[in-house]
Design an enzyme around this catalytic site. Structure first.
Site, mmCIF file in Angstrom:
data_model
loop_
_atom_site.group_PDB
_atom_site.id
_atom_site.type_symbol
_atom_site.label_atom_id
_atom_site.label_comp_id
_atom_site.label_asym_id
_atom_site.label_seq_id
_atom_site.Cartn_x
_atom_site.Cartn_y
_atom_site.Cartn_z
ATOM 1 N N LYS A 1 -2.129 -1.205 -5.484
ATOM 2 C CA LYS A 1 -2.174 -0.520 -4.182
ATOM 3 C C LYS A 1 -1.882 0.960 -4.379
ATOM 4 O O LYS A 1 -0.866 1.338 -4.971
ATOM 5 C CB LYS A 1 -1.149 -1.110 -3.219
ATOM 6 C CG LYS A 1 -1.126 -0.369 -1.885
ATOM 7 C CD LYS A 1 -0.124 -0.956 -0.915
ATOM 8 C CE LYS A 1 -0.738 -2.044 -0.112
ATOM 9 N NZ LYS A 1 -0.028 -2.334 1.142
HETATM 10 O O1 G3P Z 1 -0.665 -4.085 5.783
HETATM 11 C C1 G3P Z 1 0.049 -2.945 6.093
HETATM 12 C C2 G3P Z 1 1.318 -3.298 6.745
HETATM 13 O O2 G3P Z 1 2.234 -3.740 5.783
HETATM 14 C C3 G3P Z 1 1.859 -2.207 7.614
HETATM 15 O O3 G3P Z 1 2.096 -2.781 8.834
HETATM 16 O O4 G3P Z 1 3.074 -3.006 11.050
HETATM 17 O O5 G3P Z 1 4.188 -1.532 9.334
HETATM 18 O O6 G3P Z 1 2.045 -0.850 10.407
HETATM 19 P P1 G3P Z 1 2.900 -1.989 9.957
#
Ligand code: G3P
Length: 215
Positions: free
Chosen positions: A85
């Site tokens: 990543k």
């Molecule tokens: O897949 C990306 C994720 O881990 C981020 O999610 O909810 O923190 O924007 P969020």
């Protein structure tokens, strides 16, 4: 179409695999810090023990070019199913080609515009992730970003998969499915809400009661 679980929690991952709907796992530094004290290697070892060969997306522990390349090579030598990543930065972009040349696939996350997605695909990313929820947080339209990114990738015929990420609720999941997102990654809480429905539960209970069956 592939569905990934965004999680660092091995019990959740096992449960999701048990449902038979998961094709891989994504993680991020926050999830690895919360579940594995920041140690990617421990997380990967626990996943290896599950005996699955699906892709696992992991972040690197450094943001310095040479160290990034070194760690990516070490991780992919030890875990052939690993996808590295990267983030949508100048530095990360410059690393994609080098890793691709060594047969190491990269996933570019934190993508908020079609221009960013285009550059990541052009640099050779295997997967790119528009962040739906976080785009919405900025007053942008995450679903539109996803649709335009998918159109751009298909239009140019890039060999890059679009993975909808930052999925916060079942409605995001529904929209990503309707856009035909080639990959969706979502947290376990959203996955659970996708298969549960009060009317299904009520109906099941009614049928079981009528037939005198127990669960
Ligand atoms: O897949 C990306 C994720 O881990 C981020 O999610 O909810 O923190 O924007 P969020």
């Amino acid at each position: 179409m592939k569905l990934f679980l965004d999680s660092g929690d091995i019990d959740e991952i096992k449960k999701a695999y048990g449902l038979g709907v998961i094709d891989g796992v994504t993680s991020n530094p926050k999830l690895i810090a919360a579940n594995w004290n920041g140690k990617n290697a421990d997380f990967l070892e626990a996943l290896d023990k599950l005996g699955r060969k699906d892709p696992v997306i992991v972040t690197l522990s450094s943001h310095e070019r040479d160290a990034m390349i070194r760690e990516a090579r070490e991780l992919s030598a030890r875990h052939p199913n690993v996808v590295i990543k990267l983030f949508m930065t100048e530095q990360d972009l410059s690393v994609i080609g080098e890793l691709k040349g060594r047969g190491i696939p990269c996933h570019v996350s934190l993508v908020y515009s079609v221009n960013q997605a285009f550059l990541a695909a052009k640099a050779g990313a295997s997967i790119i992730s528009p962040f739906l929820g976080r785009a919405d947080d900025f007053g942008d339209d995450g679903v539109r970003l996803l649709t335009e990114t998918i159109d751009m990738i298909r239009g140019y015929g890039f060999d890059t998969e679009v993975m909808a990420a930052s999925i916060r609720h079942p409605y995001h999941a529904r929209q990503a499915i309707r856009c035909g997102a080639p990959i969706i990654t979502l947290p376990f809480a959203v996955l659970e809400k996708m298969y549960r429905h009060p009317a299904t539960e009520e109906g099941v209970q009614g049928f079981l009661d009528a037939a005198g069956m127990k669960t």
